[in-house]
Enzyme design. Structure first.
Site, PDB file in Angstrom:
ATOM      1  N   ASP A   1       0.862  -1.171   0.000  1.00 52.70           N
ATOM      2  CA  ASP A   1       0.000   0.000   0.000  1.00 52.70           C
ATOM      3  C   ASP A   1       0.907   1.232   0.000  1.00 52.70           C
ATOM      4  O   ASP A   1       1.638   1.455   0.955  1.00 52.70           O
ATOM      5  CB  ASP A   1      -0.854  -0.042   1.272  1.00 52.70           C
ATOM      6  CG  ASP A   1      -2.099   0.805   1.168  1.00 52.70           C
ATOM      7  OD1 ASP A   1      -2.125   1.709   0.312  1.00 52.70           O
ATOM      8  OD2 ASP A   1      -3.037   0.562   1.943  1.00 52.70           O
TER       9      ASP A   1
ATOM     10  N   ASP B   1      -2.863   4.667  -2.476  1.00 53.82           N
ATOM     11  CA  ASP B   1      -3.833   5.280  -1.580  1.00 53.82           C
ATOM     12  C   ASP B   1      -4.350   6.599  -2.168  1.00 53.82           C
ATOM     13  O   ASP B   1      -3.568   7.401  -2.691  1.00 53.82           O
ATOM     14  CB  ASP B   1      -3.106   5.544  -0.245  1.00 53.82           C
ATOM     15  CG  ASP B   1      -4.031   5.920   0.876  1.00 53.82           C
ATOM     16  OD1 ASP B   1      -4.997   5.171   1.108  1.00 53.82           O
ATOM     17  OD2 ASP B   1      -3.783   6.958   1.524  1.00 53.82           O
TER      18      ASP B   1
ATOM     19  N   GLU C   1      -6.853   3.546  -5.416  1.00 53.91           N
ATOM     20  CA  GLU C   1      -8.082   3.840  -4.673  1.00 53.91           C
ATOM     21  C   GLU C   1      -8.568   5.206  -5.108  1.00 53.91           C
ATOM     22  O   GLU C   1      -7.876   6.201  -4.903  1.00 53.91           O
ATOM     23  CB  GLU C   1      -7.816   3.827  -3.165  1.00 53.91           C
ATOM     24  CG  GLU C   1      -9.060   4.107  -2.358  1.00 53.91           C
ATOM     25  CD  GLU C   1      -8.792   4.677  -0.974  1.00 53.91           C
ATOM     26  OE1 GLU C   1      -9.635   4.504  -0.098  1.00 53.91           O
ATOM     27  OE2 GLU C   1      -7.737   5.321  -0.767  1.00 53.91           O
TER      28      GLU C   1
ATOM     29  N   HIS D   1     -10.880  -1.995   4.533  1.00 57.23           N
ATOM     30  CA  HIS D   1     -10.631  -1.601   5.913  1.00 57.23           C
ATOM     31  C   HIS D   1     -11.241  -0.251   6.275  1.00 57.23           C
ATOM     32  O   HIS D   1     -11.035   0.229   7.388  1.00 57.23           O
ATOM     33  CB  HIS D   1      -9.118  -1.566   6.144  1.00 57.23           C
ATOM     34  CG  HIS D   1      -8.452  -0.510   5.308  1.00 57.23           C
ATOM     35  ND1 HIS D   1      -8.353  -0.618   3.944  1.00 57.23           N
ATOM     36  CD2 HIS D   1      -7.913   0.682   5.634  1.00 57.23           C
ATOM     37  CE1 HIS D   1      -7.776   0.467   3.471  1.00 57.23           C
ATOM     38  NE2 HIS D   1      -7.491   1.274   4.473  1.00 57.23           N
ATOM     39  N   ASP D   2     -11.945   0.384   5.351  1.00 57.97           N
ATOM     40  CA  ASP D   2     -12.577   1.678   5.645  1.00 57.97           C
ATOM     41  C   ASP D   2     -14.099   1.594   5.733  1.00 57.97           C
ATOM     42  O   ASP D   2     -14.762   2.608   5.980  1.00 57.97           O
ATOM     43  CB  ASP D   2     -12.234   2.699   4.548  1.00 57.97           C
ATOM     44  CG  ASP D   2     -10.751   3.039   4.509  1.00 57.97           C
ATOM     45  OD1 ASP D   2     -10.116   3.063   5.582  1.00 57.97           O
ATOM     46  OD2 ASP D   2     -10.230   3.273   3.402  1.00 57.97           O
TER      47      ASP D   2
HETATM   48  C1  GLC Z   1      -7.391   5.833   2.327  1.00 56.83           C
HETATM   49  C2  GLC Z   1      -7.183   4.649   3.206  1.00 56.83           C
HETATM   50  C3  GLC Z   1      -7.591   5.023   4.605  1.00 56.83           C
HETATM   51  C4  GLC Z   1      -6.705   6.159   5.063  1.00 56.83           C
HETATM   52  C5  GLC Z   1      -6.762   7.327   4.118  1.00 56.83           C
HETATM   53  C6  GLC Z   1      -5.674   8.314   4.371  1.00 56.83           C
HETATM   54  O1  GLC Z   1      -8.707   6.174   2.203  1.00 56.83           O
HETATM   55  O2  GLC Z   1      -7.873   3.539   2.727  1.00 56.83           O
HETATM   56  O3  GLC Z   1      -7.537   3.945   5.471  1.00 56.83           O
HETATM   57  O4  GLC Z   1      -7.100   6.572   6.336  1.00 56.83           O
HETATM   58  O5  GLC Z   1      -6.617   6.910   2.774  1.00 56.83           O
HETATM   59  O6  GLC Z   1      -4.423   7.817   4.006  1.00 56.83           O
END
Ligand code: GLC
Length: 469
Positions: A41, A142, A204, A267-268
């Site tokens: 990641d 990310d 993402e 995980h979010d």
């Molecule tokens: C993304 C991740 C999340 C994180 C955010 C900031 O959305 O999936 O878990 O808190 O980015 O890095």
């Protein structure tokens, strides 16, 4: 660990609480030996405030790394514009040392890098090469569409609709603080680097609303930007066969000749079992979703615990860890419930650790755990395994074209076709049987007792048919 790994203070090291570089190397080698690939990641929109780059950057206005982050002048009581942090409050933090503001799209401990500075790009590309040379197989990027912001720092327009939680971030349309066009040429360059190492990247994509198929697909370019992107439209769908089918089709249209992903958990988000919970039918629904994930077109992404239909943990205020959950309590926006320890067996702490785990173990662990499901032929875990095996054996499920079959309100049906092999997939989203016409062919798979295709589709049945061509 302000945001549990999403605040990196050293890109080329392993956080000591997780082990050492030797542990990492061993892991990578052990995975490769088993033909399992590893993606890291990569958090490149921001660093930790403790990263030496930021420590330097904030040290003086003339520091060579000053421009590596996004600094703006302003009045201490009046931030440069109305941008909001995803995690709450203004996205601007006043730094008294140099009397100016720095931008943080997330926590103030996560200052945003300035991707308009080519040195930043070069530094992140160097980080990527460091890991690629070690042999990692690629990256999840990310919040990839947040790297660039409007060059004039225009305020976002306000809006009063479309929000899921009453937090200021959701009351504006994010046209200036993300998704800027400059992202595309940068991704084309990054793609060349990745291709050199035969590595893959999945981005993402943050959407203004629940999901945005067109936006997520746009970062695939003409198969010359990211290899894959996540779109969360599907993840936010209601339990509705028709709506899910429509969303899938829209996603494939948006991806065009590029390759789609499929994702129902991460995980979010609240776990899918909770989003789709229906008293005693949870496992039946979990199987429908698993079948969709593994038989529709796209690279499936499974989140740990999904394969045993793990539920959200219930977490007391005192046990919350997620900064977002803590900040917005009692609104239930915490991401902790989906991050509780994996349920391995019925031993202490569900076999996750002999130490007290960072979040409490789900209270149903005595019944719902990997070991128990392994012993139960009808479990969600064994269902995943069977379908994974089918996927492996049938190129049509992995590579085939996709077309929706219209089979009424409760049934999601589609055809996958590859080099003359046709597989039809029927998923009954309802507990009631459905008397729909089935094609002639051979039953490849059903999760119910079925001999042939003469009877109708059972409640929550998953049926795969090798169609006579
Ligand atoms: C993304 C991740 C999340 C994180 C955010 C900031 O959305 O999936 O878990 O808190 O980015 O890095």
């Amino acid at each position: 660990m302000h945001d549990f790994g999403y605040d990196v203070s050293d890109y080329n090291a392993i956080e000591p609480i997780f082990g050492s570089m030797q542990d990492f190397d061993n892991l990578l080698e052990a995975l490769h030996k088993r033909k399992i690939r590893l993606l890291l990641d990569l958090v490149a929109n921001h660093t930790s405030h403790e990263h030496p780059w930021f420590v330097e950057s904030r040290s003086s206005r003339t520091n060579p790394k000053r421009d590596w982050y996004v600094w703006r002048d302003g009045n201490r009581f009046w931030p440069p514009n109305n941008w909001q942090s995803v995690f709450g409050g203004s996205a601007w933090e006043w730094d008294s040392k140099t009397e100016s503001y720095y931008l943080h799209s997330f926590l103030k401990e996560q200052p945003d890098l300035n991707w308009r500075n080519d040195e930043v790009k070069a530094a992140i590309f160097e980080v990527m090469e460091f890991w690629l040379k070690k042999g990692v197989d690629g990256f999840r990027l990310d919040v990839v569409n947040m790297f660039f912001k409007d060059s004039e720092f225009k305020s976002n327009p306000l809006r009063l609709w479309g929000w899921r939680y009453p937090r200021p971030y959701e009351f504006q349309t994010h046209i200036h603080d993300m998704s800027q066009d400059e992202m595309h040429p940068m991704l084309k360059e990054m793609r060349q680097l990745l291709d050199k190492y035969n590595a893959v990247a999945v981005g993402e994509v943050m959407a203004d609303f629940a999901g945005d198929t067109a936006l997520a697909a746009s970062y695939l370019g003409d198969n010359d930007e990211l290899h894959l992107t996540f779109d969360f439209t599907l993840l936010y769908q209601k339990w509705d066969a028709h709506a899910i089918g429509k969303t899938l089709a829209a996603w494939y249209t948006a991806c065009s000749t590029n390759w789609p992903t499929l994702v129902f958990n991460n995980h979010d988000q609240d776990r899918s079992v909770n989003r789709y919970s229906k008293a005693f039918e949870n496992d039946a629904r979990a199987k429908i979703l698993a079948a969709l994930l593994l038989t529709a077109k796209g690279t499936p992404f499974l989140y740990y615990g999904e394969e045993i239909a793990m539920k959200n943990g219930s977490i007391e205020k005192a046990d919350l860890r997620d900064p977002v959950g803590i900040r917005f309590w009692p609104l239930t926006v915490s991401r902790d419930p989906a991050r509780t320890p994996m349920l391995w067996d019925k031993s202490h702490n569900a076999g996750f650790s002999t130490e007290k785990p960072w979040l409490p173990v789900n209270d149903d662990y005595l019944k719902r755990n990997k070991e128990a499901q392994e012993a139960d032929a009808g479990s969600v875990l064994n269902f995943y395994r069977k379908l994974l095996a089918f996927r492996k054996e049938n190129a049509a499920l992995r590579l085939g074209s996709f077309s929706l079959l219209d089979r009424g309100k409760n049934v999601l049906a589609f055809r996958r076709e590859h080099k003359g092999d046709i597989i039809d997939v029927y998923l009954n989203f309802a507990a009631a049987p459905s008397a729909i016409p089935l094609p002639s062919g051979r039953v490849l798979f059903s999760n119910q007792n079925r001999y042939g295709l003469s009877r109708s589709l059972g409640g929550y049945e998953v049926l795969l048919i090798a169609v006579d061509s």
